[in-house]
Design an enzyme around this catalytic site. Structure first.
Site, PDB file in Angstrom:
ATOM      1  N   LEU A  14      71.320 -17.258  18.916  1.00 24.32           N
ATOM      2  CA  LEU A  14      70.266 -16.872  19.866  1.00 24.32           C
ATOM      3  C   LEU A  14      69.040 -17.739  19.613  1.00 24.32           C
ATOM      4  O   LEU A  14      68.008 -17.268  19.143  1.00 24.32           O
ATOM      5  CB  LEU A  14      69.926 -15.391  19.724  1.00 24.32           C
ATOM      6  CG  LEU A  14      70.738 -14.452  20.573  1.00 24.32           C
ATOM      7  CD1 LEU A  14      70.301 -13.011  20.379  1.00 24.32           C
ATOM      8  CD2 LEU A  14      70.677 -14.815  22.043  1.00 24.32           C
ATOM      9  N   HIS A  15      69.183 -19.019  19.896  1.00 21.59           N
ATOM     10  CA  HIS A  15      68.103 -19.971  19.731  1.00 21.59           C
ATOM     11  C   HIS A  15      67.952 -20.762  21.025  1.00 21.59           C
ATOM     12  O   HIS A  15      68.895 -20.891  21.788  1.00 21.59           O
ATOM     13  CB  HIS A  15      68.394 -20.907  18.559  1.00 21.59           C
ATOM     14  CG  HIS A  15      68.530 -20.171  17.268  1.00 21.59           C
ATOM     15  ND1 HIS A  15      67.446 -19.742  16.548  1.00 21.59           N
ATOM     16  CD2 HIS A  15      69.616 -19.738  16.599  1.00 21.59           C
ATOM     17  CE1 HIS A  15      67.870 -19.093  15.479  1.00 21.59           C
ATOM     18  NE2 HIS A  15      69.192 -19.071  15.489  1.00 21.59           N
ATOM     19  N   ALA A  16      66.770 -21.261  21.263  1.00 18.81           N
ATOM     20  CA  ALA A  16      66.465 -22.116  22.409  1.00 18.81           C
ATOM     21  C   ALA A  16      67.002 -21.553  23.727  1.00 18.81           C
ATOM     22  O   ALA A  16      66.611 -20.480  24.146  1.00 18.81           O
ATOM     23  CB  ALA A  16      66.955 -23.526  22.152  1.00 18.81           C
TER      24      ALA A  16
END
Length: 93
Positions: A14-16
């Site tokens: 759950l990044h960028a």
């Protein structure tokens, strides 16, 4: 309170981009949704900044919770989103 535990499929966790897509979808739900890990307490799923603080990686499990009218449908939609590789699906967006 309804809850769903799901394994994150996006390769970057759950990044960028996946966090942005997920937080946008969470903000469009008729109920407030929280997300948590076994190491971190619940945060607002609609906040990209709070999502990033969870440091969720590929294959990590998260738990979504919501309460009120439409909670089950919101959780189902958001869980299904996390079970997809958002990195790949939205790379040309």
């Amino acid at each position: 309170m309804p809850a769903r535990t799901v394994r994150v499929a996006s390769l970057s966790g759950l990044h960028a981009r996946p966090a942005a897509i997920f937080s946008q979808a969470a903000s469009e739900q008729p109920v407030a949704v929280t997300i948590e890990t076994t190491e971190s307490g619940p945060v607002k799923a609609s906040s990209i900044l709070l999502l990033l603080t969870l440091d969720v990686g590929h294959g990590d499990e998260v738990t979504l919770r919501a309460e009120g009218d439409g909670a089950e449908d919101s959780l189902a939609l958001l869980a299904a989103l996390l079970e997809r590789n958002l990195d790949e699906e939205f790379q040309d967006s």
